[in-house]
Enzyme design. Structure first.
Site, mmCIF file in Angstrom:
data_model
loop_
_atom_site.group_PDB
_atom_site.id
_atom_site.type_symbol
_atom_site.label_atom_id
_atom_site.label_comp_id
_atom_site.label_asym_id
_atom_site.label_seq_id
_atom_site.Cartn_x
_atom_site.Cartn_y
_atom_site.Cartn_z
ATOM 1 N N GLU A 141 0.824 -1.221 0.000
ATOM 2 C CA GLU A 141 0.000 0.000 0.000
ATOM 3 C C GLU A 141 0.856 1.268 0.000
ATOM 4 O O GLU A 141 0.495 2.279 0.600
ATOM 5 C CB GLU A 141 -0.982 -0.022 1.177
ATOM 6 C CG GLU A 141 -1.957 -1.195 1.099
ATOM 7 C CD GLU A 141 -2.902 -1.293 2.292
ATOM 8 O OE1 GLU A 141 -2.916 -0.384 3.142
ATOM 9 O OE2 GLU A 141 -3.620 -2.305 2.383
ATOM 10 N N GLU A 163 -5.075 -8.185 -0.763
ATOM 11 C CA GLU A 163 -5.918 -7.884 0.404
ATOM 12 C C GLU A 163 -7.247 -7.321 -0.068
ATOM 13 O O GLU A 163 -7.294 -6.462 -0.957
ATOM 14 C CB GLU A 163 -5.281 -6.826 1.317
ATOM 15 C CG GLU A 163 -4.271 -7.310 2.306
ATOM 16 C CD GLU A 163 -3.843 -6.182 3.262
ATOM 17 O OE1 GLU A 163 -4.713 -5.409 3.718
ATOM 18 O OE2 GLU A 163 -2.629 -6.081 3.523
#
Length: 384
Positions: free
Chosen positions: A195, A303
């Site tokens: 991320e 995810e």
């Protein structure tokens, strides 16, 4: 030429073409580590074969703890609901730095058990790294006026480079100690600096230059692989979902020679805070999957999930439909953890939770594979 001879000749040519196709596919179907263990190469190869028809389901911290429990042997909320552990179990290297030596050793013992238990059962481990800032307080999140922009400090020539090497030595020591019952090292999918396109982590895009980030990635892989002789890692690159094009996605990509698996994390498009933009989420997944096919990489939905799962048909109406929408080749999809204490922070169902019936439909779909469905992932297989 008689018809029978023509058929024999045609069959021979087709067999040659098939072998050549397999060899051509095999030439790119390898990890970036030329010295990867036999089991690591087999896992990589098998994942690329399986993703033609199936996807592995994963859950973060699945066997460490769950909704209302922790530390029970051979337990997971997914198994309690479906009868099988998830095929992919997520763990985290967060406890391997920034703590007293005794605490780090305890963490290593716990991680070693989680990784080897999953390997011995035949499952797959993926490792996230919520890496506490080694140059300041603030933990792994970016905290204004507290967190240091540490990426430039960790790369060669940086003020904390030697300290970073010490941390990587701890990672390497663990990696070289996770031996299963068969005496071989358990392969893991290592997913550092995830991320990175957002600003919530100290390694995020607003807090470091592109070249510094790619330098950090390359040094991390090189030091683990070439200096510390870690040969059981598959390296995964996974931004969040802030990209819209392939160029955006590759903005901080370190290069094909430094990445085994490309993925993305995306909660925002799949129901977070009641917001659904599933079409956008599918398009982003397709960008990832298309790049993987073009570059000879694995792809995964690294995810996702819907906290508290308030939509009781989310598994089949949102997630499964999205995974199947564009016939994408994705090795696995992983949903986030089930907190042991919180009544609301969970991403997989537990017995009695409202989405259980739909999750069982998701489980029973031939496309999704759980641990009980897996062949031997650590021995190379030609056909599935």
């Amino acid at each position: 030429m008689p018809v029978t001879l023509k058929l024999v000749a045609l069959s021979f040519l087709l067999s040659l073409f098939s072998v050549e196709s397999l060899l051509a596919d095999d030439s790119r179907n390898k990890p970036i580590d030329a010295k990867a263990t036999k089991e690591t190469k087999a896992l990589y190869y098998n994942l690329r074969k399986i993703d033609r028809k199936h996807i592995l389901f994963g859950h973060q911290h699945a066997t460490e703890y769950g909704h209302g429990w922790a530390g029970d042997e051979n337990r997971s909320d997914v198994k309690s609901v479906s009868g099988s552990h998830p095929a992919v179990v997520g763990v985290d290297f967060s406890g391997l730095s920034g703590r007293p030596a005794e605490a780090i050793e305890k963490t290593k013992t716990s991680l070693r058990k989680q990784i080897t238990d999953t390997y011995n059962r035949g499952g797959v481990t993926t490792v996230a790294w919520h890496f506490s800032n080694p140059a300041s307080k603030g933990g792994f999140y970016w905290v204004d006026s507290v967190s240091a922009p540490a990426v430039s400090m960790l790369i060669p020539g940086g003020s904390h480079h030697q300290h970073y090497k010490e941390i990587l030595r701890t990672v390497g020591e663990l990696a070289n100690s996770v031996k299963g019952n068969d005496g071989t090292l358990a392969p893991v999918i290592f997913r550092p600096y995830h991320e990175f396109d957002g600003g919530w982590f100290w390694w995020g895009k607003p807090h470091c230059k592109r070249d510094d980030f790619t330098s950090l990635w390359r040094f991390t892989v090189s030091y683990l692989r070439d200096s510390l002789q870690v040969h059981n890692f598959i390296y995964a690159f996974s931004p969040d979902c802030l990209f819209k094009t392939e160029a955006d996605y590759l903005d901080r990509y370190p290069g094909d020679e430094w990445v085994d698996l490309v993925g993305m994390d995306d909660y925002a498009d799949f129901g977070r805070n009641g917001h659904y933009n599933v079409a956008a989420g599918i398009q982003k997944l397709k960008i990832v999957a298309d790049y993987a096919q073009k570059s000879g990489k694995l792809a995964a939905f690294t995810e996702t999930g819907l906290e508290s799962i308030p939509d009781s048909t989310w598994w089949t109406n949102t997630l499964l439909k999205s995974l199947k929408a564009e016939k994408m080749r994705l090795a696995y999809v992983l949903v986030w953890r089930n907190d042991m204490r919180s009544a609301t922070h969970f991403y997989a169902p537990y017995p009695g939770q409202a989405s259980v019936p739909d999750f069982l439909r998701f489980y029973q779909d031939p496309y999704t594979w759980f641990e009980a469905d897996l062949p031997n992932m650590y021995r190379r297989r030609w056909f599935f």
